[in-house]
Design a protein around this motif. Structure first.
Motif, short mmCIF file in Angstrom:
data_model
loop_
_atom_site.label_atom_id
_atom_site.label_comp_id
_atom_site.label_asym_id
_atom_site.label_seq_id
_atom_site.Cartn_x
_atom_site.Cartn_y
_atom_site.Cartn_z
N ASP A 121 12.40 11.46 -25.15
CA ASP A 121 11.29 10.54 -25.36
C ASP A 121 11.42 9.84 -26.71
N ILE A 122 10.86 8.63 -26.81
CA ILE A 122 10.98 7.82 -28.03
C ILE A 122 10.40 8.52 -29.25
N GLU A 123 9.42 9.42 -29.05
CA GLU A 123 8.82 10.12 -30.18
C GLU A 123 9.64 11.32 -30.64
N PHE A 124 10.64 11.70 -29.87
CA PHE A 124 11.45 12.88 -30.21
C PHE A 124 12.05 12.81 -31.61
N PRO A 125 12.73 11.71 -31.99
CA PRO A 125 13.31 11.67 -33.34
C PRO A 125 12.26 11.77 -34.44
N ASN A 126 11.12 11.10 -34.26
CA ASN A 126 10.06 11.16 -35.27
C ASN A 126 9.51 12.56 -35.45
N ASP A 127 9.49 13.32 -34.34
CA ASP A 127 8.95 14.68 -34.39
C ASP A 127 9.84 15.63 -35.18
N LEU A 128 11.07 15.22 -35.45
CA LEU A 128 12.01 16.06 -36.21
C LEU A 128 12.22 15.58 -37.65
#
Length: 279
Positions: A121-128
């Protein structure tokens, strides 16, 4: 601790510079490029060359960032409490460590591969972002903070299927693996097929690059596919003249190793038909 390629992996100068720059800056190395250009293998070769263990996290469309930290199995704990199991008294028994936790807790420095991050999901990188930046995270169930004993070398791959957030990109050192030119490809082939006859190699690669350059091709064959194709050519003991195409057949020998969908096969069949009509 510097990477300069290995006997099994031909690394261009700009790629080795990128790897060493990311290590020195202690930033994740974000590697993009066509599928089959050796992005995943790069992480394994870096680990081997530097004598470090590797932890691989292969991302799927359903992968969540939290899984890379840890997962809490509340269902199992509830079931065990109903059965009177004493394990329920320690919540740590129901926490499964993710790949980031494993990398942070390792006794020595490791290479952490986060493979095909653009599948999630597009939010995956931001969540890390914070975890990769600070090299720590908080476990709410136990109240402990997990900090990296040794900062891992983080290599992240992407097939460019979707754009990554700017905030994530700012924290990475970026490198795009260009498709190898013929001379580099010859070196790559020599690693996998040592002693291959130069006449066959030159004829095969010339044909391969002609196929890649064909207008209207839906999926260009990759490095891994040309290696498979050459393996078949060697197994069939074909000579350079066996690869030459005439107007009757625009399809290469054993084309199933190179062309992976019916549209591209049909394209070359149309080219053969047109060539016959012009004669």
């Amino acid at each position: 601790m510097r990477f300069s390629g290995t006997d099994d992996y031909v690394a261009t100068e700009d790629l080795t510079v990128a790897v060493n720059a990311a290590v020195m800056l202690e930033r994740p190395l974000l590697v993009k490029g066509e599928p089959g250009t050796g992005k995943t293998e790069l992480a394994r070769q870096v680990a081997g060359a530097l004598g470090l263990p590797i932890i691989e996290w292969h991302i799927k469309s359903t992968t969540r960032a939290q899984q890379g930290l840890y997962e809490y199995d509340a269902v199992s704990r509830l079931r065990d409490s109903q059965l009177g199991d004493e394990r329920v008294n320690d919540v740590a028994n129901y926490i499964k460590r993710g790949k980031l936790w494993q990398a942070f807790a390792a006794e020595e420095r490791v290479v952490l591969l986060i493979d095909e991050i653009d599948k999630a999901d597009i939010e995956f990188p931001n969540d890390l972002l914070q975890e990769l930046d600070r090299m720590e995270f908080f476990v709410y169930e136990t109240g402990e903070t997990i900090r990296a004993r040794h900062r891992p070398i983080v290599i992240i791959t992407s097939n460019n299927e979707k754009e990554l957030p700017d905030a994530f990109l700012r924290r990475c050192f970026f490198h795009y693996i260009r498709f190898p030119e013929m001379e580099v490809m010859k070196r790559i082939v020599e690693v996998h097929h040592p002693g291959i006859k130069q006449a066959l190699l030159t004829t095969a690669l010339t044909q391969f690059y002609e196929i890649r350059d064909q207008q209207g091709l839906k999926k260009k064959p990759s490095t891994s596919e040309v290696l498979d194709w050459l393996k078949l050519l060697l197994a069939e003991d074909l000579a350079p003249e066996d690869l030459r195409r005439d107007g009757a057949s625009a399809l290469p020998k054993l084309h199933g190793a190179l062309l992976k969908n019916e549209q591209d096969v049909a394209l070359f069949e149309r080219l053969a038909f047109m060539a016959r009509g012009q004669r």
